[in-house]
Design an enzyme around this catalytic site. Structure first.
Site, PDB file in Angstrom:
ATOM      1  N   ASN A  54      57.147  18.806  22.882  1.00 38.04           N
ATOM      2  CA  ASN A  54      57.375  19.295  21.582  1.00 38.04           C
ATOM      3  C   ASN A  54      58.866  19.068  21.618  1.00 38.04           C
ATOM      4  O   ASN A  54      59.618  18.828  20.364  1.00 38.04           O
ATOM      5  CB  ASN A  54      57.022  20.992  21.628  1.00 38.04           C
ATOM      6  N   HIS A 439      49.016  12.809   3.232  1.00 36.35           N
ATOM      7  CA  HIS A 439      48.668  13.562   4.066  1.00 36.35           C
ATOM      8  C   HIS A 439      47.492  14.539   3.881  1.00 36.35           C
ATOM      9  O   HIS A 439      46.991  15.359   4.876  1.00 36.35           O
ATOM     10  CB  HIS A 439      50.012  14.552   4.458  1.00 36.35           C
ATOM     11  N   ARG A 568      52.124  30.053  12.539  1.00 34.82           N
ATOM     12  CA  ARG A 568      52.187  29.657  13.925  1.00 34.82           C
ATOM     13  C   ARG A 568      53.504  29.244  14.130  1.00 34.82           C
ATOM     14  O   ARG A 568      54.379  29.598  15.175  1.00 34.82           O
ATOM     15  CB  ARG A 568      51.550  28.441  14.093  1.00 34.82           C
TER      16      ARG A 568
END
EC number: 2.7.4.1
Length: 719
Positions: A54, A439, A568
Site C-alpha cells: 500500500n 470504472h 474502510r
C-alpha cells in the site's frame, strides 16, 4: 467553494481530515491487523506485506503528485483541511516515519516468534558449517551469474535504477582512492533461500547472501562497507490522450516512461549505512532529506507474501482456516438465466461464490441463442476465465463488445495484453473514454427467446476478477428488468460511439448525475426528518473525499438526521463535532477480507431507497470516472443489505470508530464479541451445508406424482 449554515462556517479546516493523512491512518489500521494476536502468525506477516505494498503505491502516486506541485511552485491549500502541498509533505513524513518504525518493530517481533516453530531468518555467518557448501553453491550457480556490479566514476555515471529495485551500495578501497559501486539485485530471482537441517529451517535473504560473498564480485579490491537501499519512483505520469492516434501505443510508451520516473523516496537499511554515503546517494538521485527513510531491518517487506506462501505447507496451522465461497442464497440450485427471468438475483462475494458470474458469461458464450455480449473490464486476473469466454463467444459468431480500461492504474500492461487478445478473437474492443476512466461494472447478455430478444444484466460493485473476488467483499445483481435493460443498451451505445449523454430510466451514471442524486437524496432526507422526525442515512464505501457531499452531510447532521458511515479507507469528514457533525458516526472495518462494496441507503420515512454502486463518494468518482449507481428494488435483497450494514455497525472486533479529532479507536463495549466477516462466513457455510443436505435427502412423492411415475413405467413396457 464556501458554505455557511446560519452563523456556522462549514468550511473551517478543523472539521476535516486531510486526504493523505487520512489514508495513512487507514494504512495504520492495516498494520494493526499485524499487531492483533488473534490473527494467525503467518497472517500477521501478510498484513505487514500489505502495509508495505500500500505504501509503495501511495508514494508512487500521491506523494509524487505533491512533490510535483511543490516543484512547480504551486502552494494553494487543498479545499478541506487547507494544507499546502509542502505542509502535507512535512506531515506525511512525520506520521509515516512513526508508523514505519512500528511496522519494523512488529516485523522483528514476528520473526522472533517464528523461532518457536523451527524457522529462523538468519545471516549467512549464522548458518551451520555443514550447510555452508550448499550456500556457496546457491550463490555461485544460482545468483552470481545474474549480477552486474556497476562501478561509479568519471567514466561510469550513476546508473538509472529501476523503480522499487533493491540495490547494494559498495564502498571499495582501490589503493589510490575510495570508489563506489552499485549491485542491483535482479527482481526475477528469489528474495530468500531456504536451508534445512533436521526439523530446523533457515531462511537467508538474497541481499545478505550477496553481501556475504561480495568480495567475489570485486576480486583484487578491498570492500570497506555495504548496505542496501531502495528507490521508489514517480508513477503519477500523464497519459497524452488528445494527440494519441492509437491509445494502445501511447499506453505502452507511458509504461516505459513510468519505470524511469523521478525518485520520490529513498529507503535505506540503517544498520550499516554511513552518513557520508547517504549524502552522496541523495545528491546522485536528486532527492531531499525529507524523502529518506532509515529502517531497522530488511527493505521491501512485500517479500513477506512470498515467504508466507513458502512456509504455508509446513505451518498451515498458522494461517486462516481455508474458506470456500458458498452457493449464493439468492441463487440456490437454480439456473442463473432461468431464475433471473422470474426475479433479481443477489450476490455477496467472497462469502458467496463468484463462480456463478464466471458461468453467466461462459454459458452465454456457449448458448446458440445468445446474440450479443457487452461488458466493461477494469481489472481482471492474469488467466481470466471471463476473457476466455468472451473470446469464445466472438469465435462462435456472437457480437461481443468489450470496454477494456487501459488507464486502470498499475493494470495498464495487463489490460493492453487482453485488449490485443480480444481484438484478435474478433471482439469489438473499446479502450476507454478520453479523459475519463470507465470504472463501472456491467455486463449485458442478449438472447433470442421465444422469437424475441431478452436482455440479462449483471451490475456490480467490484471487478470481474475471479482472484480478487475471493478476498474483496463485493456485491452484484443480475436482473432482466426491462427499464434497466434499456438503460444498459443506452449505456453501452454511449461508451462505443459519439452519442451524447443518454437519458436513463433507473441507472444513475457519473460523471453526469451521481453527485446530484446524492445531494438530492440527502436534501430529501433533511425534509423528511423535519416532517416526520425519523431521518436516517447509512452509507458504506471505501473512501469519502467529495466536499459537496460532505457539506451536505453536515447540513443533514445539523438538521438532526442520523448519519452512519461505514468507510474502510480515507474519510475527510470529522464526525461528532458539536453543532456540525454531532449526528454523524464513522466506522472503519479492516479484517481478513478487503471491504470493497458500496451501498447507499436513505430511510425516506420508511419507504427505503437503497443503491449499490461502483463509485465511492470521492470527487474523482463523481467527475473523472464513468460509474454506475443502481437501485435495489427487490424488498428481500434490500432487507439483506440493511441487515448487513447494521451487522457491520455492530462489529466490536474489527470495527474502529473515528472520534471528533479524527482519531480511530477499536470499538469496545459489553456486548458479545462480533466479527462481521466471520459471522457472514459462518452464515454462508451454514446455508451451503443446508443446501447440500436438502439435495441428498430422499424426495417423498405426492400421490399425483406417484401416479404420473407409474403411468410413465407402463408406457415404457408398452413400447
Amino acid at each position: 467553494m464556501h458554505r455557511n449554515l446560519g452563523d456556522k462556517d462549514l468550511n473551517l479546516p478543523q472539521y476535516y481530515n486531510n486526504r493523505e493523512l487520512s489514508w495513512l491512518d487507514f494504512n495504520y489500521r492495516v498494520l494493526q491487523e499485524a499487531q492483533d494476536k488473534n490473527n494467525p502468525l503467518l497472517e500477521q506477516l501478510n498484513f505487514i506485506s500489505i502495509f508495505s505494498s500500500n505504501l509503495d503505491e501511495f508514494f508512487m502516486v500521491r506523494v509524487a503528485g505533491l512533490q510535483d506541485q511543490v516543484k512547480m511552485g504551486y502552494d494553494k491549500p487543498e479545499n478541506k483541511a487547507q494544507l499546502t502541498p509542502k505542509q502535507q509533505l512535512v506531515q506525511i513524513k512525520l506520521k509515516n516515519k512513526e508508523i514505519v518504525d512500528l511496522q519494523y518493530k512488529r516485523y522483528n517481533e514476528l520473526i522472533d516468534d517464528l523461532k518457536q516453530y523451527q524457522v529462523e531468518i538468519i545471516k549467512p555467518e549464522q548458518l551451520p558449517d555443514d550447510l555452508l557448501p550448499q550456500l556457496e553453491s546457491e550463490f555461485k550457480y544460482g545468483i552470481l551469474p545474474t549480477l552486474t556490479p556497476l562501478g561509479i566514476d568519471a567514466y561510469h555515471p550513476f546508473p538509472k535504477l529501476n523503480n522499487k529495485s533493491l540495490n547494494i551500495f559498495v564502498d571499495i578501497d582501490t589503493e589510490d582512492d575510495i570508489n563506489s559501486a552499485i549491485v542491483q539485485i535482479p527482481s526475477l530471482i528469489s528474495r530468500f533461500y531456504s536451508f534445512n537441517k533436521g526439523d530446523k529451517q533457515y531462511i537467508i535473504l538474497i541481499e545478505d547472501i550477496i553481501t556475504y560473498f561480495i568480495n567475489d564480485l570485486f576480486s583484487g579490491y578491498t570492500v570497506l562497507n555495504t548496505f542496501t537501499f531502495r528507490i521508489t519512483r514517480n508513477a503519477d505520469l500523464t497519459i497524452h490522450e488528445d494527440g494519441a492516434e492509437d491509445l494502445l501505443i501511447e499506453i505502452e510508451r507511458f509504461l516505459k516512461e513510468r519505470k524511469r520516473g523521478t525518485a520520490v523516496r529513498l529507503e535505506v537499511d540503517g544498520r550499516q549505512a554511513t552518513h557520508e554515503d547517504i549524502v552522496w546517494i541523495i545528491n546522485q538521485l536528486d532527492v531531499h532529506d525529507n524523502d529518506v527513510y532509515f529502517v531497522d531491518g530488511p527493505l521491501d517487506l512485500t517479500m513477506l507474501t512470498d515467504l508466507v506462501d513458502h512456509l504455508s505447507n509446513k505451518l498451515k496451522y498458522l494461517k486462516y482456516n481455508k474458506y470456500v465461497p458458498q452457493i449464493p442464497q439468492s441463487l440456490g440450485n437454480h439456473n442463473i438465466f432461468d431464475l433471473s427471468l422470474k426475479r433479481d438475483i443477489f450476490f455477496h462475494h467472497p462469502y458467496e461464490s463468484f463462480e456463478p458470474i464466471v458461468d453467466f458469461i461462459r454459458e452465454a458464450a456457449e448458448d446458440p441463442n445468445t446474440i450479443a455480449i457487452k461488458q466493461t473490464l477494469y481489472r481482471v486476473s492474469k488467466d481470466s476465465p471471463i476473457i476466455n469466454s468472451l473470446k469464445n463467444a466472438a469465435e462462435n459468431g456472437k457480437q461481443v463488445t468489450v470496454l477494456v480500461e487501459l488507464k486502470a492504474r498499475f493494470d495498464e500492461e495487463n489490460n493492453v495484453h487482453w485488449a490485443r487478445m480480444l481484438e484478435e478473437a474478433g471482439c469489438h474492443v473499446i479502450y476507454g473514454m478520453t479523459h475519463l476512466k470507465t470504472h463501472s461494472k456491467i455486463a449485458l447478455v442478449v438472447k433470442r427467446m421465444n422469437n424475441k430478444l431478452t436482455s440479462f444484466i449483471h451490475l456490480g460493485t467490484g471487478n470481474y476478477n475471479d482472484k480478487t473476488a475471493n478476498i474483496y467483499t463485493d456485491m452484484g445483481l443480475i436482473t432482466t428488468n426491462a427499464e434497466i435493460a434499456e438503460d444498459a443498451i443506452n449505456f453501452f451505445n454511449y461508451l462505443s460511439g459519439y452519442s451524447v449523454k443518454p437519458e436513463y430510466n433507473k441507472l444513475i451514471v457519473a460523471p453526469f448525475d451521481i453527485r446530484d442524486v446524492f445531494l438530492a437524496r440527502i436534501d430529501n432526507e433533511i425534509k423528511s426528518h423535519r416532517e416526520n422526525g425519523n431521518g436516517k442515512i447509512i452509507m458504506k464505501m471505501n473512501s469519502l473525499t467529495d466536499k459537496d457531499i460532505i457539506l451536505k452531510l453536515f447540513e443533514a447532521s445539523c438538521a438532526g438526521v442520523k448519519v452512519q458511515l461505514i468507510i474502510r479507507g480515507i474519510c475527510c469528514l470529522k464526525p461528532g463535532v458539536p453543532g456540525i457533525s454531532e449526528n454523524i458516526e464513522v466506522v472503519s472495518i479492516v479484517g481478513r477480507f478487503l471491504e470493497h462494496s458500496r451501498i447507499y441507503h436513505f430511510h425516506n420515512n420508511g419507504d427505503d431507497i437503497i443503491y449499490l454502486s461502483s463509485a465511492d463518494a470521492m470527487t474523482r468518482n463523481m467527475i473523472k470516472r464513468v460509474e454506475i449507481l443502481f437501485p435495489v428494488e427487490d424488498k428481500n435483497i434490500a432487507k439483506r443489505l440493511l441487515d448487513y450494514m447494521n451487522l457491520q455497525l455492530s462489529d466490536n472486533q474489527k470495527g474502529r470508530y473515528q472520534d471528533e479529532l479524527g482519531q480511530y479507536h477499536y470499538i469496545e463495549n459489553n456486548l458479545s464479541p462480533l466479527n462481521s466477516q466471520a459471522f457472514l462466513m459462518k452464515e454462508a457455510m451454514d446455508y451451503g451445508q443446508q443446501l447440500k443436505e436438502d439435495n441428498t435427502r430422499p424426495q417423498v412423492m405426492s400421490v399425483n406424482e406417484r401416479k404420473g411415475w407409474f403411468t410413465k413405467i407402463r408406457k415404457q413396457f408398452r413400447k
